[in-house]
Motif scaffolding. Structure first.
Motif, PDB file in Angstrom:
ATOM      1  N   ASP A  79     119.921 -98.345   5.939  1.00 17.99           N
ATOM      2  CA  ASP A  79     120.983 -97.350   6.009  1.00 17.99           C
ATOM      3  C   ASP A  79     120.395 -95.957   5.845  1.00 17.99           C
ATOM      4  O   ASP A  79     119.346 -95.783   5.230  1.00 17.99           O
ATOM      5  CB  ASP A  79     122.019 -97.587   4.907  1.00 17.99           C
ATOM      6  N   MET A  80     121.096 -94.990   6.371  1.00 18.39           N
ATOM      7  CA  MET A  80     120.708 -93.588   6.193  1.00 18.39           C
ATOM      8  C   MET A  80     121.298 -93.084   4.879  1.00 18.39           C
ATOM      9  O   MET A  80     122.414 -93.435   4.520  1.00 18.39           O
ATOM     10  CB  MET A  80     121.255 -92.735   7.341  1.00 18.39           C
ATOM     11  N   LYS A  81     120.539 -92.251   4.196  1.00 17.51           N
ATOM     12  CA  LYS A  81     121.066 -91.596   3.003  1.00 17.51           C
ATOM     13  C   LYS A  81     121.973 -90.459   3.427  1.00 17.51           C
ATOM     14  O   LYS A  81     121.713 -89.784   4.420  1.00 17.51           O
ATOM     15  CB  LYS A  81     119.928 -91.004   2.163  1.00 17.51           C
ATOM     16  N   ASP A  82     123.030 -90.244   2.661  1.00 16.90           N
ATOM     17  CA  ASP A  82     123.853 -89.066   2.883  1.00 16.90           C
ATOM     18  C   ASP A  82     123.076 -87.848   2.412  1.00 16.90           C
ATOM     19  O   ASP A  82     122.389 -87.895   1.386  1.00 16.90           O
ATOM     20  CB  ASP A  82     125.165 -89.163   2.097  1.00 16.90           C
ATOM     21  N   PRO A  83     123.171 -86.737   3.149  1.00 22.18           N
ATOM     22  CA  PRO A  83     122.462 -85.545   2.684  1.00 22.18           C
ATOM     23  C   PRO A  83     123.070 -85.061   1.370  1.00 22.18           C
ATOM     24  O   PRO A  83     124.273 -85.187   1.148  1.00 22.18           O
ATOM     25  CB  PRO A  83     122.686 -84.529   3.814  1.00 22.18           C
ATOM     26  N   PRO A  84     122.243 -84.526   0.493  1.00 17.73           N
ATOM     27  CA  PRO A  84     122.783 -84.041  -0.779  1.00 17.73           C
ATOM     28  C   PRO A  84     123.733 -82.875  -0.548  1.00 17.73           C
ATOM     29  O   PRO A  84     123.522 -82.049   0.329  1.00 17.73           O
ATOM     30  CB  PRO A  84     121.543 -83.606  -1.558  1.00 17.73           C
ATOM     31  N   LEU A  85     124.784 -82.850  -1.333  1.00 16.29           N
ATOM     32  CA  LEU A  85     125.760 -81.775  -1.239  1.00 16.29           C
ATOM     33  C   LEU A  85     125.533 -80.778  -2.369  1.00 16.29           C
ATOM     34  O   LEU A  85     125.306 -81.172  -3.514  1.00 16.29           O
ATOM     35  CB  LEU A  85     127.181 -82.335  -1.344  1.00 16.29           C
ATOM     36  N   PRO A  86     125.610 -79.483  -2.066  1.00 21.98           N
ATOM     37  CA  PRO A  86     125.463 -78.506  -3.148  1.00 21.98           C
ATOM     38  C   PRO A  86     126.651 -78.601  -4.094  1.00 21.98           C
ATOM     39  O   PRO A  86     127.779 -78.861  -3.668  1.00 21.98           O
ATOM     40  CB  PRO A  86     125.436 -77.166  -2.412  1.00 21.98           C
ATOM     41  N   ILE A  87     126.389 -78.406  -5.371  1.00 15.98           N
ATOM     42  CA  ILE A  87     127.470 -78.504  -6.346  1.00 15.98           C
ATOM     43  C   ILE A  87     128.027 -77.144  -6.723  1.00 15.98           C
ATOM     44  O   ILE A  87     128.994 -77.054  -7.455  1.00 15.98           O
ATOM     45  CB  ILE A  87     127.011 -79.247  -7.620  1.00 15.98           C
ATOM     46  N   GLY A  88     127.433 -76.099  -6.230  1.00 18.93           N
ATOM     47  CA  GLY A  88     127.922 -74.766  -6.543  1.00 18.93           C
ATOM     48  C   GLY A  88     127.297 -74.239  -7.815  1.00 18.93           C
ATOM     49  O   GLY A  88     126.488 -74.881  -8.472  1.00 18.93           O
ATOM     50  N   GLU A  89     127.714 -73.029  -8.154  1.00 18.59           N
ATOM     51  CA  GLU A  89     127.162 -72.378  -9.333  1.00 18.59           C
ATOM     52  C   GLU A  89     127.788 -72.968 -10.588  1.00 18.59           C
ATOM     53  O   GLU A  89     129.006 -73.134 -10.682  1.00 18.59           O
ATOM     54  CB  GLU A  89     127.440 -70.873  -9.273  1.00 18.59           C
ATOM     55  N   LEU A  90     126.959 -73.294 -11.559  1.00 17.65           N
ATOM     56  CA  LEU A  90     127.450 -73.844 -12.817  1.00 17.65           C
ATOM     57  C   LEU A  90     127.823 -72.711 -13.769  1.00 17.65           C
ATOM     58  O   LEU A  90     127.176 -71.664 -13.775  1.00 17.65           O
ATOM     59  CB  LEU A  90     126.374 -74.712 -13.476  1.00 17.65           C
ATOM     60  N   PRO A  91     128.855 -72.939 -14.588  1.00 12.69           N
ATOM     61  CA  PRO A  91     129.179 -71.917 -15.592  1.00 12.69           C
ATOM     62  C   PRO A  91     128.111 -71.904 -16.689  1.00 12.69           C
ATOM     63  O   PRO A  91     127.397 -72.879 -16.892  1.00 12.69           O
ATOM     64  CB  PRO A  91     130.525 -72.389 -16.151  1.00 12.69           C
ATOM     65  N   ALA A  92     128.012 -70.799 -17.375  1.00 12.82           N
ATOM     66  CA  ALA A  92     127.057 -70.676 -18.475  1.00 12.82           C
ATOM     67  C   ALA A  92     127.454 -71.639 -19.587  1.00 12.82           C
ATOM     68  O   ALA A  92     128.637 -71.852 -19.861  1.00 12.82           O
ATOM     69  CB  ALA A  92     127.058 -69.242 -19.003  1.00 12.82           C
ATOM     70  N   PRO A  93     126.483 -72.242 -20.259  1.00  9.54           N
ATOM     71  CA  PRO A  93     126.819 -73.140 -21.363  1.00  9.54           C
ATOM     72  C   PRO A  93     127.429 -72.361 -22.525  1.00  9.54           C
ATOM     73  O   PRO A  93     127.150 -71.175 -22.699  1.00  9.54           O
ATOM     74  CB  PRO A  93     125.477 -73.757 -21.757  1.00  9.54           C
ATOM     75  N   GLU A  94     128.244 -73.043 -23.301  1.00 11.23           N
ATOM     76  CA  GLU A  94     128.899 -72.414 -24.449  1.00 11.23           C
ATOM     77  C   GLU A  94     128.343 -72.987 -25.747  1.00 11.23           C
ATOM     78  O   GLU A  94     127.814 -74.088 -25.779  1.00 11.23           O
ATOM     79  CB  GLU A  94     130.408 -72.636 -24.368  1.00 11.23           C
ATOM     80  N   ASN A  95     128.546 -72.229 -26.819  1.00 11.25           N
ATOM     81  CA  ASN A  95     128.119 -72.637 -28.163  1.00 11.25           C
ATOM     82  C   ASN A  95     126.626 -72.958 -28.220  1.00 11.25           C
ATOM     83  O   ASN A  95     126.218 -73.983 -28.739  1.00 11.25           O
ATOM     84  CB  ASN A  95     128.945 -73.816 -28.678  1.00 11.25           C
ATOM     85  N   VAL A  96     125.838 -72.054 -27.706  1.00  8.19           N
ATOM     86  CA  VAL A  96     124.384 -72.227 -27.735  1.00  8.19           C
ATOM     87  C   VAL A  96     123.881 -71.881 -29.137  1.00  8.19           C
ATOM     88  O   VAL A  96     124.248 -70.851 -29.705  1.00  8.19           O
ATOM     89  CB  VAL A  96     123.700 -71.319 -26.682  1.00  8.19           C
ATOM     90  N   THR A  97     123.062 -72.788 -29.692  1.00 12.99           N
ATOM     91  CA  THR A  97     122.439 -72.529 -30.992  1.00 12.99           C
ATOM     92  C   THR A  97     120.941 -72.779 -30.877  1.00 12.99           C
ATOM     93  O   THR A  97     120.496 -73.588 -30.070  1.00 12.99           O
ATOM     94  CB  THR A  97     123.013 -73.443 -32.097  1.00 12.99           C
ATOM     95  N   ALA A  98     120.186 -72.065 -31.689  1.00 12.83           N
ATOM     96  CA  ALA A  98     118.733 -72.231 -31.723  1.00 12.83           C
ATOM     97  C   ALA A  98     118.310 -72.421 -33.172  1.00 12.83           C
ATOM     98  O   ALA A  98     118.748 -71.701 -34.061  1.00 12.83           O
ATOM     99  CB  ALA A  98     118.051 -71.020 -31.116  1.00 12.83           C
ATOM    100  N   ASP A  99     117.483 -73.421 -33.405  1.00 12.21           N
ATOM    101  CA  ASP A  99     116.943 -73.695 -34.742  1.00 12.21           C
ATOM    102  C   ASP A  99     115.433 -73.842 -34.629  1.00 12.21           C
ATOM    103  O   ASP A  99     114.904 -74.166 -33.559  1.00 12.21           O
ATOM    104  CB  ASP A  99     117.526 -74.998 -35.308  1.00 12.21           C
TER     105      ASP A  99
END
Length: 130
Positions: A94-114
């Motif tokens: 079978d042929m693979k379906d071409p990948p579809l773009p998912i569009g721009e993702l929103p920025a992640p929320e509640n980012v923390t750094a430790d």
């Protein structure tokens, strides 16, 4: 991703389509080796029906072997076909379906750094983005 009986049927279809197919003169792996792996999986599947975990484990092992061989054969077909759909389909694949773009993702929320456990390491965490 197919159930074992369907995988066996599909693999046999591919072997049948490739036997004598002038597009594929030197399949790798060899079709006889692929047929042997298909038969081994079918036997293991039949032995696993109503049996214990050992027979099921053997079946899964045979399935992994066949999966690897089908993947390898798929790469061979892809190399020979050079993206030509007619050639790929002539191999029973079978042929693979071409990948579809998912569009721009929103920025992640509640980012923390430790501080991480190693010097210079930072652990980042954020809420998942759908």
């Amino acid at each position: 991703r197919l159930p074992v009986p369907e995988k066996i049927e599909k693999a046999r279809h591919i072997v049948t389509a490739m036997i004598g197919n002038t597009n594929f003169t030197t399949p790798h792996p060899a079709l006889i080796a692929l047929s042997t792996a298909i038969n081994a999986l079918e036997t293991a599947f039949n032995n696993a029906q109503g049996s214990g975990t050992l027979q099921t484990a053997i079946m899964h092992q045979k399935e992994e072997i066949l999966d690897g061989m089908l993947t390898e054969l798929g790469h061979y077909v892809d190399d020979v076909a050079q993206g030509n759909p007619a050639v790929i389909l002539s191999a029973g694949m079978d042929m693979k379906d071409p990948p579809l773009p998912i569009g721009e993702l929103p920025a992640p929320e509640n980012v923390t750094a430790d501080f991480g456990s190693a010097p210079g390491e930072i652990d980042l965490k954020w809420n998942p983005v759908d």
